[in-house]
Each structure stands twice: as structure tokens, then as C-alpha cells.
Design a protein around this motif. Structure first.
Motif, PDB file in Angstrom:
ATOM      1  N   LEU A   1       0.815  -1.171  -0.177  1.00 29.10           N
ATOM      2  CA  LEU A   1       0.022  -0.112  -0.045  1.00 29.10           C
ATOM      3  C   LEU A   1       0.859   1.118  -0.175  1.00 29.10           C
ATOM      4  CD1 LEU A   1      -2.832  -1.177   2.817  1.00 29.10           C
ATOM      5  CD2 LEU A   1      -2.784  -0.939   0.097  1.00 29.10           C
ATOM      6  N   LEU A   2       2.054   1.380   0.570  1.00 27.28           N
ATOM      7  CA  LEU A   2       2.732   2.246   0.880  1.00 27.28           C
ATOM      8  C   LEU A   2       3.008   3.281  -0.481  1.00 27.28           C
ATOM      9  CD1 LEU A   2       5.324   1.523   3.397  1.00 27.28           C
ATOM     10  CD2 LEU A   2       3.404   3.165   3.835  1.00 27.28           C
ATOM     11  N   PRO A   3       3.457   2.664  -1.465  1.00 31.58           N
ATOM     12  CA  PRO A   3       3.832   3.396  -2.891  1.00 31.58           C
ATOM     13  C   PRO A   3       2.726   4.103  -3.144  1.00 31.58           C
ATOM     14  CG  PRO A   3       4.837   1.222  -3.130  1.00 31.58           C
ATOM     15  CD  PRO A   3       3.776   1.268  -1.794  1.00 31.58           C
TER      16      PRO A   3
ATOM     17  N   GLY B   1       0.081  -0.404 -11.889  1.00 37.35           N
ATOM     18  CA  GLY B   1       0.946  -1.583 -11.368  1.00 37.35           C
ATOM     19  C   GLY B   1       1.314  -1.396  -9.787  1.00 37.35           C
ATOM     20  N   ILE B   2       2.364  -0.774  -9.331  1.00 34.38           N
ATOM     21  CA  ILE B   2       2.884  -0.917  -8.152  1.00 34.38           C
ATOM     22  C   ILE B   2       2.058   0.064  -7.013  1.00 34.38           C
ATOM     23  CG2 ILE B   2       4.734   0.942  -8.603  1.00 34.38           C
ATOM     24  CD1 ILE B   2       6.389  -0.328  -6.554  1.00 34.38           C
ATOM     25  N   LEU B   3       1.534   1.110  -7.916  1.00 31.12           N
ATOM     26  CA  LEU B   3       0.629   2.279  -7.119  1.00 31.12           C
ATOM     27  C   LEU B   3      -0.809   1.830  -6.895  1.00 31.12           C
ATOM     28  CD1 LEU B   3       2.006   5.528  -8.745  1.00 31.12           C
ATOM     29  CD2 LEU B   3       2.875   4.457  -6.826  1.00 31.12           C
ATOM     30  N   GLN B   4      -1.170   0.877  -7.539  1.00 29.78           N
ATOM     31  CA  GLN B   4      -2.771   0.597  -7.552  1.00 29.78           C
ATOM     32  C   GLN B   4      -3.432   0.227  -6.247  1.00 29.78           C
ATOM     33  OE1 GLN B   4      -4.176  -2.717 -10.078  1.00 29.78           O
ATOM     34  NE2 GLN B   4      -5.723  -1.367 -10.839  1.00 29.78           N
ATOM     35  N   PRO B   5      -2.421  -0.692  -5.268  1.00 24.18           N
ATOM     36  CA  PRO B   5      -3.092  -1.036  -4.037  1.00 24.18           C
ATOM     37  C   PRO B   5      -3.239   0.114  -3.030  1.00 24.18           C
ATOM     38  CG  PRO B   5      -1.544  -2.610  -4.611  1.00 24.18           C
ATOM     39  CD  PRO B   5      -1.343  -1.344  -5.644  1.00 24.18           C
ATOM     40  N   GLY B   6      -2.351   1.106  -3.043  1.00 20.97           N
ATOM     41  CA  GLY B   6      -2.554   2.305  -2.161  1.00 20.97           C
ATOM     42  C   GLY B   6      -3.589   3.115  -2.673  1.00 20.97           C
TER      43      GLY B   6
ATOM     44  N   ILE C   1     -10.186  20.725   7.892  1.00 20.92           N
ATOM     45  CA  ILE C   1      -8.602  20.387   7.176  1.00 20.92           C
ATOM     46  C   ILE C   1      -8.500  18.947   6.793  1.00 20.92           C
ATOM     47  CG2 ILE C   1      -6.063  20.473   7.398  1.00 20.92           C
ATOM     48  CD1 ILE C   1      -6.540  23.140   9.044  1.00 20.92           C
ATOM     49  N   VAL C   2      -8.617  17.943   7.775  1.00 19.78           N
ATOM     50  CA  VAL C   2      -8.484  16.463   7.687  1.00 19.78           C
ATOM     51  C   VAL C   2      -9.462  16.116   6.627  1.00 19.78           C
ATOM     52  CG1 VAL C   2      -8.686  14.160   8.756  1.00 19.78           C
ATOM     53  CG2 VAL C   2      -7.559  16.171  10.005  1.00 19.78           C
ATOM     54  N   GLN C   3     -10.604  16.597   6.690  1.00 22.36           N
ATOM     55  CA  GLN C   3     -11.791  16.140   5.736  1.00 22.36           C
ATOM     56  C   GLN C   3     -11.276  16.446   4.370  1.00 22.36           C
ATOM     57  OE1 GLN C   3     -15.166  18.475   5.219  1.00 22.36           O
ATOM     58  NE2 GLN C   3     -15.056  17.826   3.357  1.00 22.36           N
ATOM     59  N   ASP C   4     -10.854  17.408   4.205  1.00 25.20           N
ATOM     60  CA  ASP C   4     -10.412  18.015   2.717  1.00 25.20           C
ATOM     61  C   ASP C   4      -9.266  17.216   2.262  1.00 25.20           C
ATOM     62  OD1 ASP C   4     -12.411  19.896   2.636  1.00 25.20           O
ATOM     63  OD2 ASP C   4     -11.113  21.674   3.249  1.00 25.20           O
ATOM     64  N   LEU C   5      -8.191  16.692   3.162  1.00 25.47           N
ATOM     65  CA  LEU C   5      -7.131  15.931   2.868  1.00 25.47           C
ATOM     66  C   LEU C   5      -7.492  14.607   2.531  1.00 25.47           C
ATOM     67  CD1 LEU C   5      -4.474  17.049   5.557  1.00 25.47           C
ATOM     68  CD2 LEU C   5      -4.550  17.737   3.130  1.00 25.47           C
ATOM     69  N   LEU C   6      -8.618  14.058   3.266  1.00 26.50           N
ATOM     70  CA  LEU C   6      -8.819  12.714   2.762  1.00 26.50           C
ATOM     71  C   LEU C   6      -9.699  12.719   1.512  1.00 26.50           C
ATOM     72  CD1 LEU C   6     -10.406  11.524   6.462  1.00 26.50           C
ATOM     73  CD2 LEU C   6      -8.469  10.469   5.259  1.00 26.50           C
ATOM     74  N   LEU C   7     -10.495  13.751   1.452  1.00 26.14           N
ATOM     75  CA  LEU C   7     -11.557  13.861   0.112  1.00 26.14           C
ATOM     76  C   LEU C   7     -10.589  13.752  -0.997  1.00 26.14           C
ATOM     77  CD1 LEU C   7     -14.704  15.423   1.093  1.00 26.14           C
ATOM     78  CD2 LEU C   7     -14.086  13.003   0.930  1.00 26.14           C
ATOM     79  N   ALA C   8      -9.459  14.747  -0.882  1.00 25.80           N
ATOM     80  CA  ALA C   8      -8.563  14.968  -1.868  1.00 25.80           C
ATOM     81  C   ALA C   8      -7.687  13.762  -2.235  1.00 25.80           C
ATOM     82  CB  ALA C   8      -7.481  16.104  -1.482  1.00 25.80           C
ATOM     83  N   ALA C   9      -7.392  12.823  -1.171  1.00 25.58           N
ATOM     84  CA  ALA C   9      -6.759  11.880  -1.548  1.00 25.58           C
ATOM     85  C   ALA C   9      -7.474  10.754  -2.179  1.00 25.58           C
ATOM     86  CB  ALA C   9      -6.121  10.987  -0.205  1.00 25.58           C
ATOM     87  N   ALA C  10      -8.876  10.895  -1.673  1.00 25.35           N
ATOM     88  CA  ALA C  10      -9.834   9.801  -2.324  1.00 25.35           C
ATOM     89  C   ALA C  10      -9.936  10.052  -3.864  1.00 25.35           C
ATOM     90  CB  ALA C  10     -11.033   9.776  -1.775  1.00 25.35           C
ATOM     91  N   LEU C  11     -10.141  11.500  -4.167  1.00 24.76           N
ATOM     92  CA  LEU C  11     -10.466  11.755  -5.309  1.00 24.76           C
ATOM     93  C   LEU C  11      -9.180  11.681  -6.509  1.00 24.76           C
ATOM     94  CD1 LEU C  11     -12.651  14.950  -4.700  1.00 24.76           C
ATOM     95  CD2 LEU C  11     -13.431  12.762  -5.468  1.00 24.76           C
ATOM     96  N   PHE C  12      -7.907  11.863  -5.476  1.00 24.37           N
ATOM     97  CA  PHE C  12      -6.839  11.726  -6.670  1.00 24.37           C
ATOM     98  C   PHE C  12      -6.816  10.052  -7.028  1.00 24.37           C
ATOM     99  CE2 PHE C  12      -2.575  10.122  -7.020  1.00 24.37           C
ATOM    100  CZ  PHE C  12      -1.982  10.915  -8.005  1.00 24.37           C
ATOM    101  N   GLY C  13      -7.319   9.045  -6.129  1.00 33.29           N
ATOM    102  CA  GLY C  13      -7.258   7.888  -6.374  1.00 33.29           C
ATOM    103  C   GLY C  13      -8.302   7.442  -7.483  1.00 33.29           C
TER     104      GLY C  13
END
Length: 364
Positions: A25-27, A74-79, A313-325
Motif C-alpha cells: 500500500l505504501l507506494p 501497477g505498483i501504485l494501484q493497491p494504495g 482540514i483533515v476532511q479536505d485532505l481525506l477527500l482529496a486523496a480519495a479523489l486523486f485515487g
């Protein structure tokens, strides 16, 4: 040990990193964190681009640029998959802290009824459009949730209760982001020709634009009064996320139970219990219950303003990471080739909510 009896040296990364730090998950999580930081810098440099919109765009670019796309698949997909699913639900829970029932009550029953009517009619209209255009799978209900309630967050929530694969949410999120981004330029340009005053313009933006960040970017063009009016209407729409998603969960449970109990043929009686192996979705998904609990916490004033700001702030960060994924799952060539009907449905839905909201705010 080597054949010659010598002890072979361990791989340097294996020698220095504990097992937990060798997670697949890390990459992907690391790249998501970098992307979130980059999206924030883009927003700071160009405030008209909402933070979450920038995150989606970066995700789409990463999935379609030569070289990077190979790593994404490939390597990034699980995370990235973890970000798209889990972080989205956590972000939706924290979204509840933005809502106070006291603020909603101050709108009055008339305004509240108009907002509810806009949401319900847009949801029903988009669902009918999606069905009429024969969109596959859960796309009709996902588009309906995104355009009528609160953009990508609503799509993620609805996908959670319908148990849609996170990849099924990719096209709806890409389209609702596209239309919301176009609204940032289109609605301010229409303010003058439509003869809207500042407050009415804010109401129109709040009632018709999808994501909270896009509402802020659009309404602030007319000043702080328009922004305040837009936000209260928009957050009232967000409040409807819980009942709409819960209703979808009830319908989904009924359909699954009915399918499980359906007779195999005319001579086989219908069973009274769910068939073994058929797992019904929860009546109220855990993250939706968490969302409603956070609304209660905000309404009762149980948290200080500093805690609410930190949670935001935490909510925005979580949603941003989710939307990037999620954006990293968008293959533009494939989407343009196979999603023509979804694009038509999205554009018609965008026009529908804009017209309904315009008519509605004239009555407020």
C-alpha cells in the motif's frame, strides 16, 4: 545461504525496513500524499481552482501520461484503491461537522421545501435520463446522487450503499467534476444577463453547483454576501445526503432479498428467508451513521471551533486523496469511446438542476 556455504546478504531494503513498512500500500499512499500537497499548492496559486478539483485533475493526468500510467496500473494501484474507498468514507463522516441543524432551521420551511424539491426532482430526473439512455450498472443512480446532492462525496456515499465497485464511480465523478468546474466560469457570466442580485445569485449557486469547493469558487466572484447565501443552501443540500443514501440502502436491501427469495420456477414456492450466501447491505451504512452523528455533534456545539477547523482540514485532505485515487482510474480514451451516453446524461442533468434551481430561488 549460498551453495558455496557463504551466507547471502539480505536485500538492503529488507534489512532496514520492518515488515509493516514493506506494505504494497505504501507506494500508492505516498504518491497520493504528494498529489494532495501539489493540489493544495495549485489551489493557493490559482484560488479559482478548488482544492478537490485539482486533486481529481492530477489523478486523471497521472492515469493518462506516458510512463506514469504504467506505475498507476501497477505498483501504485493497491494504495490508490485504498485511498479511493476508505478515505472517501472517512471524509464523508467528517463532512457532517460542517452542518448545523440550527442554521438549516433558520432558512424557514418555505426555503427548505424548495431546496428539497430541487434535490428530489434533479435526482429523479437524472435517474430517468440515465435509465432512458441505458447507462450501464449503477451509473444512473451514481450520476443522480452526484448532480443532485454534493458531487463526488455523494457519488462515493451512494456507491458504498449500492456496493458498486469503486471503478464504477470513476465516470460519474469525472463528469460531475467537469460540470462543476465549468459552472465556475458559466454561472458568474450569466449573473448580469439574468438580472440576479447578489443574494439571489448566491442562492442559485448553492442550489445548482455540485461540490462545496466549486460552490465557494463560483459564489465568491460576487462577494462575501453571495458566498454566505450559497454556502447555507449548499450545506442544506448536503444534509439530504443521509436520507437519500439511506433510502437507496433500503431499496437495495429489498431488491437483494427479493432476488434471493425468488422462486426458481413456477412450481417452486417462494422461500421466507434469504438464501444462504446472500449478504444484505446494512440498513444504515456505518459511514452514513457516522455522518449523521457528526451533524448532531456540530448542532449541539460539543466541539470547540479549533477542533472543527482541524476536522475540516483533515476532511479536505481525506477527500482529496480519495479523489486523486479515483481520478487515477480514469482512462480518457476509454471513457470518451465508451461513455458518450453518460456524457449526454451529465450535460442534461447539469442543465436540469441549473433550470430548477433558477426557478426555485425566484420563490425564496
Amino acid at each position: 545461504m549460498r551453495r558455496d556455504g557463504a551466507v547471502s546478504s539480505p536485500n538492503p531494503s529488507q534489512r532496514t525496513l520492518p515488515r509493516g513498512f514493506r506494505s504494497p500500500l505504501l507506494p500508492g499512499l505516498a504518491v497520493a500524499a504528494i498529489a494532495v500537497s501539489s493540489a493544495w499548492l495549485i489551489h493557493l496559486a490559482v484560488p479559482v481552482i478548488p482544492f478537490l478539483t485539482a486533486a481529481v485533475i492530477l489523478g486523471i493526468l497521472s492515469a493518462n501520461l506516458p510512463g506514469i500510467s504504467t506505475a498507476v496500473e501497477g505498483i501504485l494501484q493497491p494504495g490508490l484503491t485504498l485511498s479511493a474507498k476508505r478515505f472517501m468514507r472517512l471524509g464523508i463522516v467528517l463532512l457532517g461537522l460542517k452542518l448545523s441543524l440550527v442554521d438549516v432551521a433558520e432558512l424557514g420551511w418555505k426555503t427548505l421545501g424548495i431546496v428539497v424539491a430541487i434535490v428530489v426532482l434533479t435526482f429523479a430526473g437524472t435517474l430517468i435520463l440515465g435509465k432512458a439512455l441505458r447507462l450501464p450498472g449503477d451509473q444512473p443512480i451514481l450520476l443522480a446522487a452526484g448532480f443532485s446532492i454534493c458531487g463526488a462525496s455523494a457519488i462515493g456515499a451512494m456507491g458504498g450503499v449500492t456496493r458498486a465497485d469503486h471503478r464504477a464511480t470513476v465516470v460519474p465523478i469525472a463528469l460531475v467534476t467537469l460540470c462543476g468546474t465549468l459552472a465556475i466560469a458559466a454561472l458568474p457570466a450569466l449573473k448580469g444577463p439574468l438580472g440576479l442580485d447578489t443574494v439571489t445569485f448566491g442562492y442559485w449557486v448553492g442550489a445548482s453547483v455540485h461540490d462545496v469547493g466549486q460552490v465557494v469558487a463560483t459564489a465568491q466572484t460576487a462577494g462575501p454576501t453571495a458566498l454566505a447565501a450559497a454556502l447555507i443552501i449548499k450545506l442544506t443540500r448536503v444534509l439530504l445526503l443521509a436520507p437519500m443514501v439511506t433510502g437507496a440502502s433500503v431499496v437495495d436491501r429489498y431488491r437483494r432479498r427479493h432476488k434471493a427469495n425468488a422462486p426458481m420456477d413456477r412450481g417452486t414456492p417462494t422461500k421466507a428467508v434469504v438464501a444462504p450466501g446472500i449478504k444484505l447491505p446494512p440498513l444504515i451504512p456505518l459511514f452514513v451513521a457516522g455522518f449523521m452523528l457528526m451533524i448532531v455533534v456540530r448542532t449541539l456545539g460539543l466541539l470547540p471551533s479549533s477542533a472543527l477547523e482541524a476536522a475540516g482540514i483533515v476532511q479536505d485532505l481525506l477527500l482529496a486523496a480519495a479523489l486523486f485515487g479515483l481520478g487515477a482510474s480514469v482512462r480518457l480514451r476509454s471513457m470518451l469511446r465508451t461513455s458518450g451516453r453518460a456524457i449526454v446524461a451529465a450535460m442534461l442533468s447539469w442543465a436540469l438542476i441549473a433550470v430548477l434551481a433558477f426557478v426555485g430561488v425566484q420563490l425564496i
